[in-house]
Design a protein around this motif. Structure first.
Motif, PDB file in Angstrom:
ATOM      1  N   ASP A  41      -4.162  -5.370   3.400  1.00 55.55           N
ATOM      2  CA  ASP A  41      -4.789  -5.449   1.990  1.00 55.55           C
ATOM      3  C   ASP A  41      -5.895  -6.749   1.864  1.00 55.55           C
ATOM      4  OD1 ASP A  41      -4.789  -5.064  -0.732  1.00 55.55           O
ATOM      5  OD2 ASP A  41      -3.493  -6.896  -0.921  1.00 55.55           O
ATOM      6  N   MET A  42      -6.882  -6.605   2.782  1.00 57.20           N
ATOM      7  CA  MET A  42      -8.107  -7.596   2.748  1.00 57.20           C
ATOM      8  C   MET A  42      -9.484  -6.669   1.991  1.00 57.20           C
ATOM      9  SD  MET A  42      -7.928 -10.218   5.697  1.00 57.20           S
ATOM     10  CE  MET A  42      -9.209 -11.203   5.066  1.00 57.20           C
ATOM     11  N   ILE A  43      -9.231  -5.593   2.353  1.00 58.15           N
ATOM     12  CA  ILE A  43     -10.388  -4.841   1.583  1.00 58.15           C
ATOM     13  C   ILE A  43      -9.892  -3.485   0.903  1.00 58.15           C
ATOM     14  CG2 ILE A  43     -12.053  -5.257   3.401  1.00 58.15           C
ATOM     15  CD1 ILE A  43     -12.034  -2.639   4.415  1.00 58.15           C
ATOM     16  N   THR A  44     -10.668  -3.095  -0.169  1.00 63.95           N
ATOM     17  CA  THR A  44     -10.131  -1.709  -0.914  1.00 63.95           C
ATOM     18  C   THR A  44     -11.380  -0.676  -0.720  1.00 63.95           C
ATOM     19  OG1 THR A  44      -9.246  -0.874  -2.717  1.00 63.95           O
ATOM     20  CG2 THR A  44     -10.681  -2.537  -3.022  1.00 63.95           C
ATOM     21  N   GLU A  45     -11.050   0.557  -0.727  1.00 61.74           N
ATOM     22  CA  GLU A  45     -12.280   1.523  -0.847  1.00 61.74           C
ATOM     23  C   GLU A  45     -12.027   2.185  -2.169  1.00 61.74           C
ATOM     24  OE1 GLU A  45     -13.383   2.849   3.605  1.00 61.74           O
ATOM     25  OE2 GLU A  45     -11.203   3.463   2.861  1.00 61.74           O
ATOM     26  N   ALA A  46     -13.125   2.688  -2.596  1.00 60.78           N
ATOM     27  CA  ALA A  46     -13.035   3.497  -3.865  1.00 60.78           C
ATOM     28  C   ALA A  46     -14.489   3.995  -4.100  1.00 60.78           C
ATOM     29  CB  ALA A  46     -12.882   2.722  -5.240  1.00 60.78           C
ATOM     30  N   SER A  47     -14.551   5.438  -4.158  1.00 64.51           N
ATOM     31  CA  SER A  47     -15.695   6.151  -4.475  1.00 64.51           C
ATOM     32  C   SER A  47     -16.908   5.903  -3.405  1.00 64.51           C
ATOM     33  CB  SER A  47     -16.310   5.823  -5.813  1.00 64.51           C
ATOM     34  OG  SER A  47     -15.381   6.133  -6.904  1.00 64.51           O
ATOM     35  N   GLY A  48     -16.534   5.875  -2.227  1.00 65.43           N
ATOM     36  CA  GLY A  48     -17.168   5.616  -0.844  1.00 65.43           C
ATOM     37  C   GLY A  48     -17.828   4.221  -0.651  1.00 65.43           C
ATOM     38  N   TRP A  49     -17.470   3.282  -1.634  1.00 67.96           N
ATOM     39  CA  TRP A  49     -17.712   1.754  -1.438  1.00 67.96           C
ATOM     40  C   TRP A  49     -16.432   1.009  -0.813  1.00 67.96           C
ATOM     41  CZ3 TRP A  49     -22.470  -0.226  -2.218  1.00 67.96           C
ATOM     42  CH2 TRP A  49     -23.529   0.769  -2.874  1.00 67.96           C
ATOM     43  N   THR A  50     -16.774  -0.125  -0.419  1.00 64.49           N
ATOM     44  CA  THR A  50     -15.843  -1.118   0.413  1.00 64.49           C
ATOM     45  C   THR A  50     -15.972  -2.360  -0.248  1.00 64.49           C
ATOM     46  OG1 THR A  50     -15.635   0.037   2.371  1.00 64.49           O
ATOM     47  CG2 THR A  50     -14.599  -2.135   2.301  1.00 64.49           C
ATOM     48  N   ALA A  51     -14.948  -2.977  -0.584  1.00 69.58           N
ATOM     49  CA  ALA A  51     -15.094  -4.429  -1.398  1.00 69.58           C
ATOM     50  C   ALA A  51     -13.785  -5.291  -0.815  1.00 69.58           C
ATOM     51  CB  ALA A  51     -14.931  -4.290  -2.712  1.00 69.58           C
ATOM     52  N   LEU A  52     -13.998  -6.644  -0.960  1.00 73.58           N
ATOM     53  CA  LEU A  52     -12.827  -7.487  -0.675  1.00 73.58           C
ATOM     54  C   LEU A  52     -11.934  -7.409  -1.655  1.00 73.58           C
ATOM     55  CD1 LEU A  52     -14.530 -10.732   0.539  1.00 73.58           C
ATOM     56  CD2 LEU A  52     -13.530  -8.970   1.994  1.00 73.58           C
ATOM     57  N   THR A  53     -10.715  -7.394  -1.454  1.00 75.41           N
ATOM     58  CA  THR A  53      -9.445  -7.679  -2.387  1.00 75.41           C
ATOM     59  C   THR A  53      -9.430  -9.039  -2.739  1.00 75.41           C
ATOM     60  OG1 THR A  53      -7.731  -8.139  -0.689  1.00 75.41           O
ATOM     61  CG2 THR A  53      -8.207  -5.542  -1.489  1.00 75.41           C
ATOM     62  N   ALA A  54      -8.458  -9.457  -3.674  1.00 79.46           N
ATOM     63  CA  ALA A  54      -8.153 -10.977  -3.818  1.00 79.46           C
ATOM     64  C   ALA A  54      -7.868 -11.802  -2.424  1.00 79.46           C
ATOM     65  CB  ALA A  54      -7.133 -11.048  -4.934  1.00 79.46           C
TER      66      ALA A  54
END
Length: 76
Positions: A41-54
């Motif tokens: 749970d350090m990153i998340t993916e959505a719609s082809g993008w990856t971002a950091l989680t809290a």
């Protein structure tokens, strides 16, 4: 919280990249790093993008990347 030192070098580099530069296309993140960090749970993916989680953001700040980001902002 997961210490960045316990992650692979590729995963640590990915956290740094995402923290300093923001979300990135999922295809630009190595698959092993994505898989490892999604599970913890350090990153998340959505719609082809990856971002950091809290959790990823907190780990990046704890690792000192906030100081580097502040220094970059002052140089612009």
């Amino acid at each position: 919280m997961v210490a960045l030192q316990s992650l692979t070098q590729v995963s640590r580099d990915t956290v740094r990249l995402l923290f300093l530069d923001g979300p990135a296309l999922s295809t630009s993140i190595p698959r092993p790093a994505r898989s490892e960090m999604i599970v913890i749970d350090m990153i998340t993916e959505a719609s082809g993008w990856t971002a950091l989680t809290a959790r990823g953001m907190a780990s990046a700040v704890e690792a000192g990347y906030g100081i580097e980001k502040d220094q970059r902002a002052q140089n612009y």
